[in-house]
Design a protein around this motif. Structure first.
Motif, PDB file in Angstrom:
ATOM      1  N   HIS A 118       0.821  -1.210   0.000  1.00 30.79           N
ATOM      2  CA  HIS A 118       0.000   0.000   0.000  1.00 30.79           C
ATOM      3  C   HIS A 118       0.856   1.261   0.000  1.00 30.79           C
ATOM      4  O   HIS A 118       0.383   2.336  -0.364  1.00 30.79           O
ATOM      5  CB  HIS A 118      -0.913   0.009   1.226  1.00 30.79           C
ATOM      6  CG  HIS A 118      -1.806  -1.193   1.309  1.00 30.79           C
ATOM      7  ND1 HIS A 118      -1.461  -2.336   2.000  1.00 30.79           N
ATOM      8  CD2 HIS A 118      -3.017  -1.429   0.767  1.00 30.79           C
ATOM      9  CE1 HIS A 118      -2.433  -3.230   1.902  1.00 30.79           C
ATOM     10  NE2 HIS A 118      -3.381  -2.706   1.158  1.00 30.79           N
ATOM     11  N   GLY A 119       2.114   1.138   0.424  1.00 35.68           N
ATOM     12  CA  GLY A 119       3.010   2.284   0.465  1.00 35.68           C
ATOM     13  C   GLY A 119       4.448   1.868   0.223  1.00 35.68           C
ATOM     14  O   GLY A 119       4.847   0.749   0.548  1.00 35.68           O
ATOM     15  N   GLN A 179       0.883   4.366  -2.844  1.00 40.12           N
ATOM     16  CA  GLN A 179       1.507   5.675  -2.707  1.00 40.12           C
ATOM     17  C   GLN A 179       3.004   5.500  -2.454  1.00 40.12           C
ATOM     18  O   GLN A 179       3.428   4.535  -1.813  1.00 40.12           O
ATOM     19  CB  GLN A 179       0.888   6.443  -1.534  1.00 40.12           C
ATOM     20  CG  GLN A 179      -0.619   6.624  -1.618  1.00 40.12           C
ATOM     21  CD  GLN A 179      -1.030   7.800  -2.474  1.00 40.12           C
ATOM     22  OE1 GLN A 179      -0.295   8.789  -2.586  1.00 40.12           O
ATOM     23  NE2 GLN A 179      -2.205   7.712  -3.095  1.00 40.12           N
ATOM     24  N   LEU A 180       3.795   6.461  -2.917  1.00 43.89           N
ATOM     25  CA  LEU A 180       5.250   6.376  -2.782  1.00 43.89           C
ATOM     26  C   LEU A 180       5.822   7.718  -2.349  1.00 43.89           C
ATOM     27  O   LEU A 180       5.399   8.768  -2.839  1.00 43.89           O
ATOM     28  CB  LEU A 180       5.868   5.953  -4.106  1.00 43.89           C
ATOM     29  CG  LEU A 180       7.380   5.762  -4.170  1.00 43.89           C
ATOM     30  CD1 LEU A 180       7.741   4.665  -5.167  1.00 43.89           C
ATOM     31  CD2 LEU A 180       8.107   7.062  -4.567  1.00 43.89           C
ATOM     32  N   TYR A 181       6.792   7.673  -1.427  1.00 44.11           N
ATOM     33  CA  TYR A 181       7.550   8.856  -1.014  1.00 44.11           C
ATOM     34  C   TYR A 181       9.029   8.593  -1.259  1.00 44.11           C
ATOM     35  O   TYR A 181       9.531   7.510  -0.969  1.00 44.11           O
ATOM     36  CB  TYR A 181       7.318   9.171   0.461  1.00 44.11           C
ATOM     37  CG  TYR A 181       6.024   9.899   0.754  1.00 44.11           C
ATOM     38  CD1 TYR A 181       6.018  11.287   0.988  1.00 44.11           C
ATOM     39  CD2 TYR A 181       4.817   9.221   0.801  1.00 44.11           C
ATOM     40  CE1 TYR A 181       4.835  11.959   1.261  1.00 44.11           C
ATOM     41  CE2 TYR A 181       3.634   9.883   1.078  1.00 44.11           C
ATOM     42  CZ  TYR A 181       3.650  11.257   1.306  1.00 44.11           C
ATOM     43  OH  TYR A 181       2.481  11.915   1.572  1.00 44.11           O
ATOM     44  N   GLU A 235       1.685  10.625   6.938  1.00 44.26           N
ATOM     45  CA  GLU A 235       1.106   9.298   7.099  1.00 44.26           C
ATOM     46  C   GLU A 235       1.111   8.600   5.750  1.00 44.26           C
ATOM     47  O   GLU A 235       0.814   9.209   4.719  1.00 44.26           O
ATOM     48  CB  GLU A 235      -0.324   9.367   7.637  1.00 44.26           C
ATOM     49  CG  GLU A 235      -0.928   8.000   7.897  1.00 44.26           C
ATOM     50  CD  GLU A 235      -2.275   8.057   8.601  1.00 44.26           C
ATOM     51  OE1 GLU A 235      -3.223   7.410   8.088  1.00 44.26           O
ATOM     52  OE2 GLU A 235      -2.385   8.742   9.625  1.00 44.26           O
ATOM     53  N   LEU A 236       1.473   7.336   5.766  1.00 44.93           N
ATOM     54  CA  LEU A 236       1.511   6.547   4.541  1.00 44.93           C
ATOM     55  C   LEU A 236       0.975   5.154   4.832  1.00 44.93           C
ATOM     56  O   LEU A 236       1.527   4.439   5.674  1.00 44.93           O
ATOM     57  CB  LEU A 236       2.944   6.469   3.999  1.00 44.93           C
ATOM     58  CG  LEU A 236       3.179   5.612   2.754  1.00 44.93           C
ATOM     59  CD1 LEU A 236       2.339   6.126   1.584  1.00 44.93           C
ATOM     60  CD2 LEU A 236       4.661   5.593   2.376  1.00 44.93           C
ATOM     61  N   ILE A 293       5.044   8.373   9.636  1.00 39.70           N
ATOM     62  CA  ILE A 293       6.427   8.449   9.155  1.00 39.70           C
ATOM     63  C   ILE A 293       7.045   9.784   9.553  1.00 39.70           C
ATOM     64  O   ILE A 293       6.428  10.838   9.420  1.00 39.70           O
ATOM     65  CB  ILE A 293       6.487   8.318   7.610  1.00 39.70           C
ATOM     66  CG1 ILE A 293       5.635   7.135   7.115  1.00 39.70           C
ATOM     67  CG2 ILE A 293       7.926   8.232   7.148  1.00 39.70           C
ATOM     68  CD1 ILE A 293       6.101   5.797   7.595  1.00 39.70           C
ATOM     69  N   ARG A 294       8.293   9.729  10.021  1.00 43.29           N
ATOM     70  CA  ARG A 294       9.095  10.923  10.240  1.00 43.29           C
ATOM     71  C   ARG A 294      10.374  10.782   9.422  1.00 43.29           C
ATOM     72  O   ARG A 294      11.000   9.714   9.410  1.00 43.29           O
ATOM     73  CB  ARG A 294       9.422  11.104  11.720  1.00 43.29           C
ATOM     74  CG  ARG A 294       8.196  11.368  12.578  1.00 43.29           C
ATOM     75  CD  ARG A 294       8.537  11.466  14.056  1.00 43.29           C
ATOM     76  NE  ARG A 294       9.377  12.634  14.339  1.00 43.29           N
ATOM     77  CZ  ARG A 294       9.783  12.970  15.571  1.00 43.29           C
ATOM     78  NH1 ARG A 294       9.448  12.212  16.611  1.00 43.29           N
ATOM     79  NH2 ARG A 294      10.524  14.037  15.764  1.00 43.29           N
TER      80      ARG A 294
END
Length: 218
Positions: free
Chosen positions: A38-39, A66-68, A98-99, A104-105
């Motif tokens: 999911h991420g 979703q991707l960061y 949030e992912l 997430i930090r």
């Protein structure tokens, strides 16, 4: 939270039916790790941390994924996956987000120096749910937090064992597990892990080896 270790720097985190994958790279079983994800979090642009083909396939397979990633990685992946561009985000040090149900930090900013002749690229480390920290290719100590589970890049062209030991002792997470280990022989892996475990134990760190596809509850 369940953590599964894949080859080299890739880990898969599962919680309450959600799946988050960090650094599915070309040295890892990226397609397997990304199944049902999911991420995705990417620490930096090097191919052993980002398998662009596997990530593109995963983005095409799920319209919810979703991707960061650092800006340069995010930009490249958007260009390669125009239909998924809105789901590819820039990760900046100092930010929280949030992912896939995970908090997430982001920490750090740049990759460790390999050699003065090699340009330094962006690198973002991620603290997930105030629990597990993946530093990518950097030995940055996340300030102002108590890491419970540390993922330790134990070997790389940019590091030496004394620096890795200092990193583990400085973070002082109660539990630590190895990543970034694909370039080591079995003997070399055992030797370095023994050193890290013995030297960090007086600082309250329990270092544990995880085999490929082994899972542990965090």
């Amino acid at each position: 939270m369940l953590l599964t270790k894949f080859t080299h720097a890739c880990v898969r985190l599962e919680k309450d039916g959600s799946v988050l994958v960090i650094d599915p790279g070309s040295f890892s079983e990226a397609a397997e790790a990304l199944s049902g994800a999911h991420g995705i979090l990417i620490t930096h642009e090097h191919v052993d941390h980002v398998d662009a083909a596997a990530i593109s396939t995963a983005l095409q397979a799920s319209g919810e994924l979703q991707l960061y990633a650092p800006a340069g990685v995010a930009r490249t992946l958007r260009e390669e996956n125009a239909e998924a561009a809105a789901r590819i985000h820039e990760a900046l040090p100092g930010e929280s987000f949030e992912l896939a149900g995970f908090a997430i930090r982001a920490f750090g900013g740049q990759h460790a120096l390999i050699n003065p002749q090699i340009p330094v690229v962006a690198n973002v480390g991620y603290l997930v749910d105030e629990n597990v920290f993946h530093p990518g290719d950097s030995l940055i100590v996340p300030a102002g937090v108590q890491v419970r589970n540390l993922l330790v890049p134990i070997h790389a062209p940019w590091s030496k064992t004394s620096e890795v030991v200092d990193f583990v002792c400085s973070v002082r997470a109660p539990k630590a597990y190895q990543i970034h280990d694909a370039l080591l022989s079995e003997l070399g892996l055992q030797f370095i892990e023994l050193q890290i475990g013995n030297l960090s134990a007086p600082y309250g760190v329990e270092f544990r080896h995880l085999t490929v596809r082994e899972s542990v509850e965090l």
